[in-house]
Design an enzyme around this catalytic site. Structure first.
Site, short mmCIF file in Angstrom:
data_model
loop_
_atom_site.label_atom_id
_atom_site.label_comp_id
_atom_site.label_asym_id
_atom_site.label_seq_id
_atom_site.Cartn_x
_atom_site.Cartn_y
_atom_site.Cartn_z
N SER A 28 3.22 -1.93 10.33
CA SER A 28 4.67 -1.99 10.53
C SER A 28 5.27 -3.36 10.24
CB SER A 28 5.04 -1.51 11.93
OG SER A 28 4.61 -0.17 12.12
N GLU A 67 -6.96 4.94 7.64
CA GLU A 67 -6.72 6.36 7.29
C GLU A 67 -7.94 6.95 6.59
OE1 GLU A 67 -2.98 5.71 5.33
OE2 GLU A 67 -2.09 5.17 7.26
N ASN A 119 0.87 -1.18 0.00
CA ASN A 119 0.00 0.00 0.00
C ASN A 119 0.90 1.23 0.00
OD1 ASN A 119 -1.79 2.06 0.54
ND2 ASN A 119 -2.28 1.38 2.63
N HIS A 168 -9.66 1.36 4.78
CA HIS A 168 -8.39 1.56 5.49
C HIS A 168 -8.60 2.54 6.64
CE1 HIS A 168 -4.29 2.75 6.34
NE2 HIS A 168 -3.91 1.63 5.74
N LYS A 201 0.14 4.28 -0.35
CA LYS A 201 -0.51 5.47 0.21
C LYS A 201 -0.30 6.67 -0.72
CE LYS A 201 -0.10 3.36 4.67
NZ LYS A 201 -0.14 3.49 6.12
N GLU A 254 -5.61 -4.68 10.71
CA GLU A 254 -4.60 -3.64 10.87
C GLU A 254 -4.88 -2.85 12.16
OE1 GLU A 254 -2.56 -2.56 6.91
OE2 GLU A 254 -4.28 -1.26 7.17
N GLY A 295 2.23 2.48 10.56
CA GLY A 295 3.20 3.56 10.36
C GLY A 295 3.92 4.00 11.62
#
Ligand code: PGA
Length: 261
Positions: free
Chosen positions: A215, A99, A12, A97, A14, A169, A175
């Protein structure tokens, strides 16, 4: 080593890499990954999909997108339809996701609609779910996971689920460099599988690919991917480094079919 076929490794990217940089990174990844026994996909930003698609033509690596609209076409400024993604050669689409949920207000009902739109166009959705640090501390992880699964998947058939992968996730691991322990990741992924068993049936639950994301890197991939309930990874930061991403794909390839090679 146990037999656990069907690993899926997804990068991904991003909001990184415009078309020129994306082409260069793709060339590096294609070279570094080489012949792989697991399924590998990369998900550039919308603007770079066409460039990367051309670059992947003769490679085993598949193309994914990071989101898609729930509608087929029309007055939806700024959106990209599932059919448009298909047209440029996209196979997978990341949906829900954290985010998107956190920064763009995407909730379960919108994600459910997007999932249905993606399936309708023949895309393979990767549904992301996961708890925040606060929810984990309050012991709400399982409650949250089942609510997110219900929110996105209820009403779908077992045949639909065959085309969907789930990515666990934990938000606190994305991240941050703070990876879930193998115990935490395994426990959550096993729980997700049990929920699928309750919502659908054994064959569906056992056949669904459940990925870990947060991560994951070249060092920890092997241990995470070896967990009984984990069938792959959704990789952010490390997918922007061709060598690291290829190492993760190689770890999955080694585990594929239980062969060490
Ligand atoms: P990360 O991102 O690997 O950088 O933690 C994972 C993701 O957000 O999909």
């Amino acid at each position: 080593m146990k037999t656990k076929p069907g690993y899926l490794i997804v990068g991904n990217w991003k909001m990184n890499k415009g078309p020129a940089e994306a082409k260069a990174l793709t060339a590096d990844i294609v070279r570094a990954v080489g012949d792989t026994r697991c399924t590998v996909a990369i998900c550039p930003s919308f603007i770079s999909l066409a460039a990367v698609s051309g670059q992947l033509k003769d490679s085993p690596i598949l193309l994914g997108a990071q989101n898609c609209a729930e509608k087929e076409s029309g007055a939806y400024t700024g959106e990209v339809s599932p059919a448009m993604l298909k047209e440029v050669g996209v196979s997978y689409v990341i949906l829900g996701h954290s985010e998107r949920r956190q920064h763009y207000g995407e909730g379960d009902s919108l994600i459910a609609a997007r999932l249905r739109g993606a399936l309708g166009a023949g895309l393979l959705p990767i549904l992301c779910i996961g708890e925040s640090e606060q929810q984990r501390e309050k012991n709400l992880t399982e409650q949250l996971l089942s609510a997110q699964l219900e929110g996105a998947l209820s009403g779908l058939t077992a045949a639909d689920i065959k085309n969907i992968a789930i990515a666990y996730e934990p938000v606190w691991a994305i991240g941050t460099g703070k990876t879930a322990t193998t115990e935490q990741a395994e426990q959550a992924c096993a729980y997700i599988r049990e929920q699928l068993r309750l919502m659908f049936d054994d064959i569906t639950a056992d056949g669904t690919k459940i990925l870990y994301g947060g991560s994951m890197n070249a060092e920890n991939a092997s241990a995470l991917l070896s967990c009984q309930s984990i069938n792959g990874g959704l990789i952010g930061g490390a997918s922007l480094k061709s060598y690291d991403f290829a190492e993760i794909a190689a770890a999955a390839s080694r585990l594929e079919n239980g062969h060490a090679y």
